[in-house]
Scaffold this active site. Sequence first.
Site, PDB file in Angstrom:
ATOM      1  N   LEU A  73       0.902  -1.649   0.054  1.00  0.00           N
ATOM      2  CA  LEU A  73      -0.076  -0.030   0.301  1.00  0.00           C
ATOM      3  C   LEU A  73       0.760   1.160   0.086  1.00  0.00           C
ATOM      4  CD1 LEU A  73      -2.490   1.775   0.171  1.00  0.00           C
ATOM      5  CD2 LEU A  73      -2.429   0.937   2.681  1.00  0.00           C
ATOM      6  N   ASP A  75       3.481   1.146  -0.415  1.00  0.00           N
ATOM      7  CA  ASP A  75       4.781   1.736  -1.593  1.00  0.00           C
ATOM      8  C   ASP A  75       4.394   2.368  -2.535  1.00  0.00           C
ATOM      9  OD1 ASP A  75       5.175  -0.597   0.275  1.00  0.00           O
ATOM     10  OD2 ASP A  75       7.324  -0.660  -0.369  1.00  0.00           O
ATOM     11  N   GLY A 204       4.213   0.080   9.138  1.00  0.00           N
ATOM     12  CA  GLY A 204       4.983   0.379   8.251  1.00  0.00           C
ATOM     13  C   GLY A 204       6.548   0.535   7.990  1.00  0.00           C
ATOM     14  N   ASP A 206       8.238  -1.906  10.531  1.00  0.00           N
ATOM     15  CA  ASP A 206       7.926  -2.662  11.500  1.00  0.00           C
ATOM     16  C   ASP A 206       8.862  -3.155  13.002  1.00  0.00           C
ATOM     17  OD1 ASP A 206       7.233  -3.143   9.105  1.00  0.00           O
ATOM     18  OD2 ASP A 206       8.145  -5.109   8.465  1.00  0.00           O
ATOM     19  N   ARG A 251      17.843  -7.621   8.927  1.00  0.00           N
ATOM     20  CA  ARG A 251      16.774  -7.684   9.202  1.00  0.00           C
ATOM     21  C   ARG A 251      16.157  -8.024  10.514  1.00  0.00           C
ATOM     22  NH1 ARG A 251      13.845  -6.885   4.519  1.00  0.00           N
ATOM     23  NH2 ARG A 251      11.929  -8.801   4.861  1.00  0.00           N
ATOM     24  N   TRP A 405      14.756  -0.915  10.509  1.00  0.00           N
ATOM     25  CA  TRP A 405      13.962   0.500  11.026  1.00  0.00           C
ATOM     26  C   TRP A 405      14.371   0.616  12.624  1.00  0.00           C
ATOM     27  CZ3 TRP A 405      11.630   3.227   8.050  1.00  0.00           C
ATOM     28  CH2 TRP A 405      10.612   2.631   7.242  1.00  0.00           C
ATOM     29  N   GLU A 448      17.479  -0.062  -0.680  1.00  0.00           N
ATOM     30  CA  GLU A 448      16.167   0.043   0.587  1.00  0.00           C
ATOM     31  C   GLU A 448      16.266   0.847   1.867  1.00  0.00           C
ATOM     32  OE1 GLU A 448      15.107  -3.977   1.972  1.00  0.00           O
ATOM     33  OE2 GLU A 448      13.327  -3.447   2.898  1.00  0.00           O
TER      34      GLU A 448
HETATM   35  C1  GLC Z   1       8.649  -3.653   4.759  1.00  0.00           C
HETATM   36  C2  GLC Z   1       8.580  -2.517   5.243  1.00  0.00           C
HETATM   37  C3  GLC Z   1       7.722  -1.976   4.787  1.00  0.00           C
HETATM   38  C4  GLC Z   1       7.217  -2.051   2.962  1.00  0.00           C
HETATM   39  C5  GLC Z   1       7.337  -3.528   2.652  1.00  0.00           C
HETATM   40  C6  GLC Z   1       7.563  -3.604   1.392  1.00  0.00           C
HETATM   41  O1  GLC Z   1       7.837  -5.239   5.346  1.00  0.00           O
HETATM   42  O2  GLC Z   1       8.565  -1.979   6.365  1.00  0.00           O
HETATM   43  O3  GLC Z   1       7.450  -0.167   5.527  1.00  0.00           O
HETATM   44  O4  GLC Z   1       6.004  -1.364   3.227  1.00  0.00           O
HETATM   45  O5  GLC Z   1       8.247  -3.567   3.411  1.00  0.00           O
HETATM   46  O6  GLC Z   1       8.417  -2.459   0.924  1.00  0.00           O
END
Ligand code: GLC
Length: 483
Positions: A73, A75, A204, A206, A251, A405, A448
Amino acid sequence: MPSKEKTKNTDAAKSGSPLADRAAGTKKNDAALDPQAVTKPADLKTLATAVLRTNDHGTYTIPAANLYPHQWLWDSCFIAIGLRHLDPMRACQELRSLVRGQWANGMLPNMIFSDASEYNHDRNYWRSWINPNAPEGVATSGITQPPMFAEAVWQVGQVLPPTERRTWFREMFPVIVDYHSWLYDERDPHDEGLILLVHPWETGLDNTPPWMAELHEHNMPAWIKLVKTLRLDNIIGSLRRDHHYIPPGQRLSTIEILSLFDAQRRLRRKRYDTYSIIKRGLFSIEDLTFNSILLRANERLRQIADYLRRQIPDDLEANMALTPAALEKLWDEQTKQYYSRDFSTHRLLLQPSIAALMPLYAGVISPERAAQLVRGLENDKKFGAVFPVPSVPLDSPYFNPQLYWQGPSWVNTNWLIIDGLKRYGFDDHAAALIETTLDMVGRSGFAEYFDPVTGEPLGARDFSWTAALTIDLLKQSKGRKAD
Ligand code: GLC
């Protein structure tokens, strides 16, 4: 409204971090950069366009090959903001593809799954069809993500000629009304003006510290504690799909991943019904980033309604009106920052993170508080890294420059902060952050995320929102126009 203030705000442009120096024009952080290694603007735009082409699946764009094979979403919202400069019609299509996943109750899901047979497992894991509101024939997740949709619709609208713009807004207005109504109706059960989230994936961000602290301190399921004690996570970790592509240190830990999947299964057991989830779920947090983005999205919705001379439904308007004052409840006078809050106890979750800067983007806080947040951005022990903006402050015990994050700099959060800085008149800071962001991408590519200390690329490569927002930032940059 701060956005209307056109006076230049130099209040906080003292010295400290490279960003502050650059904003004040006293020094540049070019020392950290090898000018030879920085890609020229025209090349950067060509390369960014190529990334978006590679990740283009016809009607939507995947975030990156291998690791992210579906549509996400927020993204796609960021992608549309960049794509509008290349191909406005394709940008409209990107957002229309999100609408195909909208639930009958208004929810926009965070993922719409590819229908390729190799992803049966992902679709079956979520099983969106167990909820009667899920769309027919489109497999989605059962949760949402930060509400960037209205902003993306607005931004795409800006590049359309007037007649097309009106048609575009007319088409998208009910989608946004339904989505925001769902947020308030289902996720603000006490009419407090703040939306609660039920899973870290909805943020978003995570593994952002406030959520991970809640997980480790209060919400860790017993079976996962056992896995941890028996050190079985090492064995399970070796089976992880993401580790095939990304070094494990960049990760989430296996314990955290297991917990997030466990939390997901609890939501599935409740058929993604918010009412039962809140009673029995693992998480219910009024997230600062999400609510800041919603405040801005509400403003975009009002602008679209004004453009069309349409009424926003009274109950939605009444709910929206509560949010600016509700945000102030998230302010902590002692540390002079905003935080996320536990939904049931109203306890502020005091672990600092990039969320602290998002009220700038919301645009409803006072100029004094905005200046206070900008001081954090300048401070070389907080957010003032060489390659800003780190996803947690440099002095946080959580800070790890490579860990997702919990330290790295991300281009999407930079984009939001740049916008917020402009709203409050910190034009020099905004310009400086545009340049440092473009420098970072120019030397490390469309990663990323990035190490905020060295600028090194991390996570997936050829990442779509990094490419798309680079195109947008090149447009915004005063110094380097790509065309
Ligand atoms: C990860 C990120 C998230 C993003 C997704 C796809 O889960 O934390 O923000 O939307 O990847 O890129």
